[in-house]
Motif scaffolding. Structure first.
Motif: not given
Length: 717
Positions: A457-464
C-alpha cells in the motif's frame, strides 16, 4: 596610517560608506606590517582586506593566486574602480609580461596578481625581490596545507619566500580552513606571531533547502520557472549528467550549457566567459567549475547530487549571493548518491577520513533540525537560535507513528537473513515489501517470506523516504563492506520487540511544494516600480558591458542596481549616495544610469504612478522642448511660481538650466551675500525679509539654488 585614510579609499574607489565586520581590524593589522591569517567566508569581503592596504601603502602588493580566472576578474574590477592593478601568468605573451613588469619596476602598480608558478620562476623571483613591495597576500591559502581540502603541491614552494623576503609581511586568506589547516598555513609560510582573524561562517542571505532526489528534472524546471532572468549553477557528480541535464533544460526553453574537466581548454574558457558576462545564465557543471569566479550575482546554486564533504558543499553554495542579496540553494539527496560516493572515496587517499566527512554530509541532508546550525557546527561555530531561512525552519516536520512501517521493513531484512542467509539491497527490500513479481526476486524465493507484499500500500518512492528516515534514526545501517546491503541495528531490534515507538516525519515535507521559495507576499506599487526599474537598469548594464567587453557586474553589481532602483537617484549628488558607486564609476557611468532612471520616472508618472520628485522632472521635459514658464504651467495645470521652483531645484541638482533668463548676476551676488550673513541654512522667506521684499521670490529661488550648487561643488573638490 590611520583608519580614516582607509575609509576614504573605500568610499573613493569602491563607493562604500563603511567596512564590514572585522575588515577594519584586519586592514589595520596589515598596515602595521604584521603577519595576518584571515578566515572569511566566500562573499564575506576578503579581497577588500588586502586591496585597501595595497592602495594606500607605498609600493606594490603582490597577490598570489592559483586561479587565472580570478586574477583576470579581480584586475578588471579594480581597474574599473580606478585602481592601478595587473596580473602575470602563463596565458600572456612575452611582450605583455614585459610591459607589466616595467609598470611594476616603475611603481605604477598598487597590486600585482601572480600565479605561484610565475612567482617562483628564478628570474622573476630575483627581479621581484629588488622591487618596492608593500606586502604579500596569499589567496586560497588552504592550498598550502596538507590538511586543506584543496591541497596543491606547488603551493608548498612558497615557504621559500620568507627566506628571500624576511622583512616583508604576509597576509594569508582563505574561505574554508579548520583549526589544523589554519595553524599549518602559518607554519608553512614561517609567519612571525601571526594574528588570526576568524569571521563567522554564517551567510544568512543564503536560503538552504534539501529535497528528495526523485523527479529532479521536474523540480529544477519548477525552480527555474519561479526565478526568471536569474543566474545560477547546477553541480552534478558526473560529466555525463552535466551534458544530459543541460540538454534537458535547453529543451525546456532555458539558456543553459555544461562545463566539465573533460572539455577542451578553449571550450571551457568560452563557457566560463559566457557565464561571467551573463550571456549564458545557467551552467550545469562538475565541481571543476566555479573556483576563481568572482561573479557576485549568482542567485542560486543547485546540487543535483550529494557533495563529498561539507567543505566542498559550503564552498559551492558560497558562490551564490556574494553581493549579499537573498539567494537560494537546493540540494537533492538519494541513497544512490551515497553509494556512489562511498565507492569513490573508498578508492581515494585518506579514505577513512573521507568516509567520515561523507557521513557528516549525509547527516546534514537527512536532518530534521535547522540546517544552518548543523552546517555552522561543522566549522566550529554555534548558532544560538534556529535560522528561519532553511526548509526545516520554514516547514517544521509533522510527525506520525511509523512503528508498524519500520517493523515491516526490518522484519523483511531479518527473515531473509535468518531463513535464507542472504542480505538485501534497498531496491530488493522495497520490491519484497511491495510484492513485486520481478523474475530474480521470485527465483531467489523472496516471495515466500511472511513479509512479502506487507507494504504494497506504500509507493516505491515513499518506501525510499521511510528507509532514509530509518537510517537517520539508527534503526538500520548499510553494510558498506557487503555490497551496500541493509542490516538491523540493536536499536532496530528493540523497536521490533515493541520496546519503544518510532516517529516518522510526514512525507509532505519531502514532496516538491508548489514553490521552492518562501511564500510570496503581496508586492506594493513601490516595490513593483523598483523591480521594473531594476530590470531596465540590468539591460542598460549589459549593453554597456558588451560594448566594453567586460562582465556586467564590473560596471555595477546587483546590490548597487537594487539600491538605485529603490532610491531612484536623479542627480550626481544623489548617485554619490548609492552603495557601490565610487568616483571613477560615477564619472564613467553616472549620467547614463541617471538618464535611464529619469526616463523611467517620467514614463511611469505619465502612466499615473506617483513617484517622489517626478513633478520636477515632468517640468524639465517640457522645459527642454522650449516651452515658456507660463506655457509649462498651463500644460501641467500648476501656478507659474511652482514651475520656477521646479527649475531652481533641478538647477541645484546639476541639471542644465539657463538661470540668467530669470535672475541677473547682480541679484545672484546679492543672494550669496545674504546667505553669508544669515547662515547656510537660510530659507527663501528669511532672504525675502532681509531685502524688505524688494527682491522677487523668483530671483531668490534661483539665487539660493546657485549658492547651494557652488557650495556642493566646493565640498566635492
Amino acid at each position: 596610517m590611520n583608519i580614516s585614510t582607509a575609509q576614504q579609499a573605500l568610499k573613493h574607489f569602491f563607493g562604500y560608506d563603511r567596512f564590514r565586520p572585522m575588515q577594519e581590524d584586519i586592514i589595520m593589522n596589515v598596515l602595521a606590517k604584521k603577519d595576518t591569517v584571515v578566515l572569511m567566508p566566500t562573499g564575506g569581503g576578503k579581497s577588500i582586506c588586502y586591496q585597501i592596504p595595497a592602495i594606500i601603502s607605498q609600493g606594490t602588493a603582490i597577490v598570489i593566486s592559483p586561479l587565472i580566472a580570478l586574477m583576470k576578474d579581480q584586475v578588471e574590477s579594480l581597474k574599473a574602480n580606478g585602481v592601478n592593478a595587473a596580473y602575470l601568468n602563463s596565458t600572456q605573451s612575452y611582450v605583455e609580461q614585459r610591459e607589466i613588469e616595467e609598470e611594476f619596476r616603475t611603481e605604477r602598480l598598487k597590486l600585482l596578481y601572480v600565479s605561484p608558478e610565475k612567482l617562483l620562476a628564478p628570474a622573476f623571483l630575483d627581479f621581484m625581490c629588488r622591487m618596492n613591495i608593500s606586502f604579500i597576500a596569499i589567496d586560497e591559502a588552504h592550498c598550502i596545507s596538507q590538511w586543506g581540502h584543496d591541497f596543491r603541491p606547488e603551493y608548498t614552494q612558497l615557504t621559500s619566500l620568507r627566506q628571500r623576503l624576511p622583512h616583508i609581511s604576509f597576509v594569508a586568506l582563505t574561505a574554508t580552513a579548520d583549526k589544523a589547516t589554519r595553524n599549518d598555513i602559518a607554519s608553512q609560510l614561517s609567519m612571525n606571531d601571526p594574528k588570526m582573524f576568524i569571521s563567522s561562517f554564517d551567510r544568512p542571505n543564503l536560503s538552504l533547502r534539501v529535497e528528495a532526489g526523485q523527479k529532479r528534472i521536474e523540480k529544477i524546471i519548477q525552480f527555474l520557472r519561479e526565478r526568471p532572468n536569474q543566474s545560477g549553477i547546477v553541480y552534478c557528480l558526473s560529466r555525463k549528467n552535466t551534458e544530459s541535464l543541460a540538454n534537458k533544460l535547453r529543451n525546456a526553453g532555458y539558456n543553459a550549457t555544461y562545463y566539465h574537466a573533460g572539455m577542451p581548454t578553449h571550450e571551457r574558457s568560452r563557457v566560463q566567459e559566457a557565464f561571467i558576462k551573463d550571456d549564458t545564465p545557467i551552467i550545469c557543471a562538475t565541481i571543476a567549475f566555479g573556483m576563481g569566479i568572482d561573479k557576485p550575482n549568482v542567485r542560486w546554486v543547485i546540487h543535483y547530487n550529494l557533495p563529498k564533504n561539507m567543505e566542498g558543499y559550503y564552498q559551492e553554495i558560497g558562490r551564490a549571493g556574494r553581493d549579499g542579496l537573498p539567494s537560494d540553494t537546493l540540494l537533492f539527496y538519494t541513497f544512490a548518491d551515497v553509494m556512489q560516493l562511498r565507492e569513490m572515496v573508498s578508492d581515494s587517499g585518506q579514505h577513512q577520513l573521507q568516509l567520515s566527512k561523507l557521513e557528516r554530509m549525509q547527516q546534514y541532508a537527512e536532518t530534521r533540525t535547522c540546517r544552518r546550525r548543523i552546517l555552522l557546527s561543522y566549522f566550529g561555530e554555534t548558532l544560538e537560535k534556529d535560522c528561519g531561512n532553511c526548509d526545516v525552519c520554514r516547514n517544521p516536520p509533522e510527525l506520525f507513528d511509523g512503528t508498524v512501517i519500520a517493523q515491516k521493513a526490518m522484519s523483511a531484512v531479518i527473515r531473509v537473513k535468518r531463513e535464507m542467509n542472504k542480505s538485501l539491497s534497498a531496491g530488493m527490500l522495497i520490491d519484497i515489501l511491495r510484492g513485486s513479481r520481478r523474475i530474480d526476486l521470485v527465483n531467489a524465493g523472496y516471495d515466500r517470506i511472511r513479509t512479502y507484499g506487507a507494504g504494497n500500500d506504500i509507493s516505491y518512492d515513499h518506501w525510499q523516504l521511510y528507509l532514509q528516515q530509518m537510517l537517520n534514526l539508527g534503526l538500520i545501517e548499510i553494510a558498506y563492506d557487503h555490497h551496500n546491503t541493509f542490516r538491523v541495528t540493536k536499536t532496530g531490534e528493540q523497536v521490533l520487540m515493541g520496546k519503544f515507538p518510532v516517529n516518522f516525519a510526514k512525507l509532505s515535507q519531502f514532496k516538491s511544494t508548489p514553490s521552492t521559495k518562501a511564500p510570496t507576499k503581496k508586492i506594493s506599487a513601490k516595490e513593483q516600480l523598483a523591480t521594473d526599474l531594476f530590470e531596465e537598469l540590468r539591460v542598460l548594464r549589459k549593453n554597456i558591458a558588451d560594448k566594453e567587453n567586460i562582465p556586467p557586474y564590473v560596471v555595477f553589481n546587483d546590490a548597487t542596481l537594487k539600491d538605485m532602483a529603490e532610491k531612484m537617484p536623479v542627480s550626481v549628488m544623489d548617485m554619490m549616495e548609492i552603495s557601490g558607486v565610487g568616483e571613477t564609476k560615477l564619472k564613467k557611468y553616472g549620467n547614463q544610469f541617471i538618464g535611464a532612471i529619469v526616463s523611467f520616472i517620467v514614463r511611469k508618472s505619465k502612466a499615473g504612478f506617483k513617484i517622489k520628485g517626478s513633478t520636477s522632472l515632468l517640468t524639465y521635459e517640457l522645459y527642454k522642448k522650449g516651452l515658456s514658464i507660463h506655457e509649462i504651467a498651463q500644460q501641467r495645470k500648476l501656478q507659474d511660481q511652482s514651475i520656477y521652483n521646479h527649475l531652481a531645484n533641478l538647477y541645484e541638482m546639476g541639471y542644465t538650466i539657463d538661470i540668467f533668463q530669470y535672475i541677473t548676476g547682480e541679484q545672484l551676488e546679492a543672494v550669496a551675500d545674504a546667505v553669508r550673513n544669515l547662515g547656510p541654512n537660510t530659507g527663501v522667506k528669511a532672504i525675502f525679509d532681509y531685502f524688505n521684499g524688494e527682491l522677487p521670490y523668483i530671483s531668490i529661488y534661483f539665487g539660493l539654488a546657485h549658492t547651494k550648487r557652488m557650495l556642493q561643488a566646493t565640498i566635492k573638490s
